[in-house]
Design a protein around this motif. Structure first.
Motif, PDB file in Angstrom:
ATOM      1  N   GLY A 467       0.831  -1.189   0.000  1.00  0.00           N
ATOM      2  CA  GLY A 467       0.000   0.000   0.000  1.00  0.00           C
ATOM      3  C   GLY A 467       0.870   1.244   0.000  1.00  0.00           C
ATOM      4  O   GLY A 467       2.068   1.193  -0.295  1.00  0.00           O
ATOM      5  N   ALA A 468       0.285   2.370   0.348  1.00  0.00           N
ATOM      6  CA  ALA A 468       0.984   3.657   0.329  1.00  0.00           C
ATOM      7  C   ALA A 468       1.325   4.092   1.746  1.00  0.00           C
ATOM      8  O   ALA A 468       0.453   4.101   2.625  1.00  0.00           O
ATOM      9  N   HIS A 469       2.608   4.465   1.952  1.00  0.00           N
ATOM     10  CA  HIS A 469       3.049   4.895   3.281  1.00  0.00           C
ATOM     11  C   HIS A 469       4.032   6.055   3.164  1.00  0.00           C
ATOM     12  O   HIS A 469       4.850   6.096   2.245  1.00  0.00           O
ATOM     13  N   GLU A 470       3.900   6.967   4.106  1.00  0.00           N
ATOM     14  CA  GLU A 470       4.807   8.115   4.119  1.00  0.00           C
ATOM     15  C   GLU A 470       6.049   7.800   4.928  1.00  0.00           C
ATOM     16  O   GLU A 470       6.021   7.016   5.887  1.00  0.00           O
ATOM     17  N   ILE A 471       7.150   8.443   4.537  1.00  0.00           N
ATOM     18  CA  ILE A 471       8.424   8.323   5.249  1.00  0.00           C
ATOM     19  C   ILE A 471       9.121   9.660   5.130  1.00  0.00           C
ATOM     20  O   ILE A 471       9.074  10.296   4.076  1.00  0.00           O
ATOM     21  N   ARG A 472       9.766  10.120   6.213  1.00  0.00           N
ATOM     22  CA  ARG A 472      10.264  11.488   6.195  1.00  0.00           C
ATOM     23  C   ARG A 472      11.452  11.677   7.138  1.00  0.00           C
ATOM     24  O   ARG A 472      11.835  10.774   7.882  1.00  0.00           O
ATOM     25  N   GLY A 473      11.998  12.878   7.043  1.00  0.00           N
ATOM     26  CA  GLY A 473      13.020  13.309   7.969  1.00  0.00           C
ATOM     27  C   GLY A 473      14.245  12.408   8.005  1.00  0.00           C
ATOM     28  O   GLY A 473      14.696  11.860   7.011  1.00  0.00           O
ATOM     29  N   LEU A 474      14.812  12.238   9.195  1.00  0.00           N
ATOM     30  CA  LEU A 474      16.037  11.475   9.346  1.00  0.00           C
ATOM     31  C   LEU A 474      15.823   9.969   9.186  1.00  0.00           C
ATOM     32  O   LEU A 474      16.762   9.238   8.868  1.00  0.00           O
ATOM     33  N   ILE A 475      14.600   9.514   9.390  1.00  0.00           N
ATOM     34  CA  ILE A 475      14.313   8.103   9.107  1.00  0.00           C
ATOM     35  C   ILE A 475      14.420   7.858   7.607  1.00  0.00           C
ATOM     36  O   ILE A 475      15.028   6.877   7.154  1.00  0.00           O
ATOM     37  N   ALA A 522      19.721   9.515  20.149  1.00  0.00           N
ATOM     38  CA  ALA A 522      20.434   8.436  19.474  1.00  0.00           C
ATOM     39  C   ALA A 522      20.470   8.583  17.961  1.00  0.00           C
ATOM     40  O   ALA A 522      21.262   7.927  17.288  1.00  0.00           O
ATOM     41  N   GLY A 523      19.612   9.427  17.381  1.00  0.00           N
ATOM     42  CA  GLY A 523      19.535   9.546  15.937  1.00  0.00           C
ATOM     43  C   GLY A 523      18.725   8.411  15.342  1.00  0.00           C
ATOM     44  O   GLY A 523      17.966   7.719  16.030  1.00  0.00           O
ATOM     45  N   ALA A 524      18.882   8.195  14.040  1.00  0.00           N
ATOM     46  CA  ALA A 524      18.108   7.188  13.310  1.00  0.00           C
ATOM     47  C   ALA A 524      18.990   5.985  12.994  1.00  0.00           C
ATOM     48  O   ALA A 524      20.086   6.142  12.434  1.00  0.00           O
ATOM     49  N   HIS A 525      18.494   4.790  13.323  1.00  0.00           N
ATOM     50  CA  HIS A 525      19.269   3.568  13.088  1.00  0.00           C
ATOM     51  C   HIS A 525      18.340   2.439  12.677  1.00  0.00           C
ATOM     52  O   HIS A 525      17.218   2.319  13.174  1.00  0.00           O
ATOM     53  N   GLU A 526      18.838   1.608  11.777  1.00  0.00           N
ATOM     54  CA  GLU A 526      18.058   0.447  11.335  1.00  0.00           C
ATOM     55  C   GLU A 526      18.304  -0.727  12.260  1.00  0.00           C
ATOM     56  O   GLU A 526      19.383  -0.875  12.843  1.00  0.00           O
ATOM     57  N   ILE A 527      17.267  -1.571  12.350  1.00  0.00           N
ATOM     58  CA  ILE A 527      17.365  -2.798  13.146  1.00  0.00           C
ATOM     59  C   ILE A 527      16.498  -3.835  12.450  1.00  0.00           C
ATOM     60  O   ILE A 527      15.417  -3.520  11.954  1.00  0.00           O
ATOM     61  N   ARG A 528      16.980  -5.108  12.409  1.00  0.00           N
ATOM     62  CA  ARG A 528      16.271  -6.083  11.593  1.00  0.00           C
ATOM     63  C   ARG A 528      16.566  -7.509  12.042  1.00  0.00           C
ATOM     64  O   ARG A 528      17.409  -7.750  12.913  1.00  0.00           O
ATOM     65  N   GLY A 529      15.814  -8.412  11.392  1.00  0.00           N
ATOM     66  CA  GLY A 529      16.048  -9.827  11.559  1.00  0.00           C
ATOM     67  C   GLY A 529      15.973 -10.338  12.982  1.00  0.00           C
ATOM     68  O   GLY A 529      15.160  -9.883  13.789  1.00  0.00           O
ATOM     69  N   ALA A 530      16.863 -11.300  13.312  1.00  0.00           N
ATOM     70  CA  ALA A 530      16.845 -11.951  14.623  1.00  0.00           C
ATOM     71  C   ALA A 530      17.187 -10.986  15.740  1.00  0.00           C
ATOM     72  O   ALA A 530      16.707 -11.128  16.871  1.00  0.00           O
ATOM     73  N   LEU A 545      17.633  -2.462  27.252  1.00  0.00           N
ATOM     74  CA  LEU A 545      18.551  -2.029  26.199  1.00  0.00           C
ATOM     75  C   LEU A 545      18.320  -0.588  25.761  1.00  0.00           C
ATOM     76  O   LEU A 545      19.240   0.090  25.308  1.00  0.00           O
ATOM     77  N   GLY A 546      17.069  -0.104  25.870  1.00  0.00           N
ATOM     78  CA  GLY A 546      16.753   1.225  25.346  1.00  0.00           C
ATOM     79  C   GLY A 546      16.670   1.217  23.822  1.00  0.00           C
ATOM     80  O   GLY A 546      16.310   0.204  23.213  1.00  0.00           O
ATOM     81  N   TYR A 547      17.022   2.327  23.200  1.00  0.00           N
ATOM     82  CA  TYR A 547      16.928   2.472  21.750  1.00  0.00           C
ATOM     83  C   TYR A 547      18.220   2.065  21.039  1.00  0.00           C
ATOM     84  O   TYR A 547      19.311   2.152  21.615  1.00  0.00           O
ATOM     85  N   PRO A 548      18.111   1.692  19.753  1.00  0.00           N
ATOM     86  CA  PRO A 548      19.319   1.418  18.974  1.00  0.00           C
ATOM     87  C   PRO A 548      20.186   2.671  18.847  1.00  0.00           C
ATOM     88  O   PRO A 548      19.677   3.777  18.677  1.00  0.00           O
ATOM     89  N   THR A 549      21.491   2.463  18.941  1.00  0.00           N
ATOM     90  CA  THR A 549      22.444   3.560  18.731  1.00  0.00           C
ATOM     91  C   THR A 549      23.373   3.285  17.561  1.00  0.00           C
ATOM     92  O   THR A 549      24.283   4.072  17.286  1.00  0.00           O
ATOM     93  N   SER A 550      23.171   2.148  16.888  1.00  0.00           N
ATOM     94  CA  SER A 550      23.953   1.843  15.686  1.00  0.00           C
ATOM     95  C   SER A 550      23.058   1.083  14.718  1.00  0.00           C
ATOM     96  O   SER A 550      22.023   0.526  15.104  1.00  0.00           O
ATOM     97  N   ASP A 551      23.455   1.067  13.458  1.00  0.00           N
ATOM     98  CA  ASP A 551      22.859   0.128  12.521  1.00  0.00           C
ATOM     99  C   ASP A 551      23.399  -1.263  12.837  1.00  0.00           C
ATOM    100  O   ASP A 551      24.377  -1.425  13.575  1.00  0.00           O
TER     101      ASP A 551
END
Length: 582
Positions: A467-475, A522-530, A545-551
């Motif tokens: 479908g249609a989704h918006e994405i913006r800014g630092l993400i 922390a800025g924007a970071h990707e997280i995925r998989g296991a 753990l809090g939020y991701p601080t690295s990809d």
């Protein structure tokens, strides 16, 4: 003779924004070009080039240099709210100085949107060029929109003149019909209602109500036949239901009700001329309708007759060339609009043309022309061109399926389908994304479609499965850094959303079970998989753990993501996932 009367980016990034530039002057209405030596900019910063700031906004930029073309020329603009746009590559053009080949070379000029600062990266052999050999051209193309000056006249609505809508709805129900629309408005047909000319201004609404009841109930047309009615005092009444901005299919000229607007003057004009005030109001209505539908009031149009009764002049399917503004008698066996009113039509056309002004100068009109006008994919105007927020303009085409939007800071751009639906859900041009700054385009992998927008450095992406989704800014910037839809995350499958703790923002994606999370710290970071699965099991951002601080990144034997208070490691050999505190 008719008596004449006196006549980019607006970024709202939830995922962190830069501080705005110093207070900028408003954009000029006149075109201007400022040449700034590149050496006048701030010292070179690796990866960011040289930065130049100005108080006077500009919206386009180019680079000129002496000698050999650089291997790379890119610019990045800081917009009026302080955020930085994308890097834009400037390809070289053949250098010309007053029409003669010379050593002073130049790039193409690029549209950046209203901006107050620019970064320039110009490199040869992997190193910055000598700044003393180059100049940046900052271009303010002006903000004036010189399209038609024809405004919508004051109109007495159906509710204001007292339309009993039950007459219409009951007739619709009995006949199993509803409001019908044409494709566009191609022509205007001028009528008179006949009957008396001896009425007061207070009588006019009663006359309109009477015509409505007669047409709707007695003639079983379910509504008043005319789209607009005008009395001798210049009062304009909304006629047939369905919206004056739309091509409502009327019941005013057999065989030619589709794709026309029927304007009827209250009175009989066989022996009495319409009043100057009445004619002026008719001219104002027609100027507004025809300008917004891109029709030349002095031109001609070829229409094809539809089904008609005994009063129809042309058999079904006959091609007929007519003035864009014509009288009822031109298409039917009738006296309408009366001899003396009919004699006014040449002067009426001229007056409408005067009121319409330079109606072909608008950016949306020119966009429509460039796509093929009526014969192109947009077809005719469906909902006429009209004002939009912030000094912009909008029009709708293709039976309502496609829209074009223009603003002083953006070019005319096309938006449609589920992307348009999502954009409207987010507030359209008044929402976080602002105006579209591109047409709807195909993604490089050909699976998706997208529009970029002037606000929040934002975009909307669509695929058949997400479908249609918006994405913006630092993400969005992080997603772009990872390769857009061709990267490990694929396409967005959610809009940007807020985290339950109210601190962060995130988008989920359709590949690798991936997401991008952002917080101010922390800025924007990707997280995925296991690794993402383990984080979710622990409680997401509310876990220890809090939020991701690295990809996610490679480590010996596996992959790792760092968090505010710990880290998670995935073992490639075993598939085991381990989380640890620092």
């Amino acid at each position: 003779m008719i008596r004449r009367c006196l006549a980019a980016l607006i970024v709202v990034i939830s995922a962190g924004v830069a501080a705005p530039s110093a207070m900028a002057e408003p954009p000029s209405k006149k075109v201007s070009v400022e040449r700034v030596p590149l050496a006048d900019g701030a010292p070179e910063v690796p990866g960011k080039g040289r930065e130049i700031r100005r108080s006077k906004p500009f919206a386009m930029a180019a680079l000129r240099w002496n000698g050999k073309n650089p291997d790379l020329v890119e610019v990045q603009a800081q917009h009026l709210d302080g955020t930085w746009g994308e890097w834009v590559r400037l390809p070289a053009v053949d250098g010309q100085d007053r029409g003669r080949p010379g050593n002073n070379q130049a790039s193409e000029a690029a549209w950046l949107g209203d901006s107050t600062a620019i970064r320039v990266r110009a490199e040869s052999g992997g190193a910055p060029i000598d700044a003393k050999t180059a100049s940046v051209l900052l271009i303010d193309p002006g903000t004036a929109q010189t399209a038609s000056t024809a405004a919508k006249p004051a109109v007495i609505s159906r509710a204001e003149w007292g339309a009993d809508e039950s007459l219409r709805t009951q007739c619709f129900q009995q006949q199993g019909v509803g409001v019908d629309y044409g494709d566009t408005v191609k022509a205007a047909i001028v009528h008179h209602t006949a009957g008396t000319n001896d009425y007061t201004a207070a009588d006019s609404a009663r006359i309109v109500r009477g015509i409505y009841a007669y047409h709707a109930s007695e003639l079983q047309w379910c509504d008043i036949g005319y789209n607009v009615l005008v009395d001798k005092f210049g009062q304009v009444f909304e006629g047939r239901y369905g919206g004056l901005e739309l091509p409502v299919w009327g019941a005013h000229a057999q065989g030619f009700n589709k794709d026309t607007v029927g304007v009827s003057m209250l009175g009989e004009f066989t022996s009495v001329s319409p009043s100057a005030t009445q004619l002026e109001s008719v001219a104002q209505v027609l100027a507004w309708k025809l300008a917004g539908n891109y029709r030349d009031p002095l031109g001609q149009v070829t229409m094809v007759s539809g089904f008609g009764g005994s009063s129809a002049k042309y058999p079904l399917g006959t091609e007929v060339t007519l003035p864009v503004i014509h009288g009822h008698r031109d298409v039917g066996y009738t006296e309408c609009p009366g001899n003396l009113a009919y004699q006014e039509l040449p002067a009426l056309r001229q007056r409408v043309a005067e009121l319409m002004g330079d109606w072909t100068a608008g950016a949306i009109y020119q966009k429509w022309q460039a796509t093929g006008a009526d014969a192109g994919p947009l077809g005719g105007v469906y909902e006429l061109e009209r004002d939009a927020a912030g000094g912009g303009r909008q029009a709708t085409f293709a039976d309502g399926a496609k829209s074009a939007y223009w603003s002083p800071a953006t070019e005319a751009s096309l938006i449609q389908g589920m992307i348009r639906d999502k954009w409207r859900e987010l507030g359209a041009e008044t929402g976080v994304l602002g105006y579209p700054r591109t047409d709807e385009l195909s993604t490089p992998d050909s699976d998706g479609r997208y529009n970029h927008f002037a606000g929040a450095d934002g975009s909307i992406y669509w695929t058949p499965w997400t479908g249609a989704h918006e994405i913006r800014g630092l993400i969005r910037a992080k997603w772009a850094q990872l390769g857009w839809e061709n990267g490990p995350l694929g396409y967005p499958r959610t809009d940007e959303l807020g985290t339950p703790d109210g601190v962060g923002r995130y988008n989920h994606f359709d590949r690798s079970n991936g997401s991008v999370y952002w917080t101010p710290g922390a800025g924007a970071h990707e997280i995925r998989g296991a690794i993402k699965d383990r984080w979710a099991q622990l409680g997401w951002e509310r876990s220890y753990l809090g939020y991701p601080t690295s990809d996610e990144y490679a480590v010996p034997g596996g992959r790792r993501s760092d968090f505010q208070y710990g880290y998670v490691v995935w073992d490639a050999a075993t598939g085991n996932v381990t989380d640890r505190r620092y």
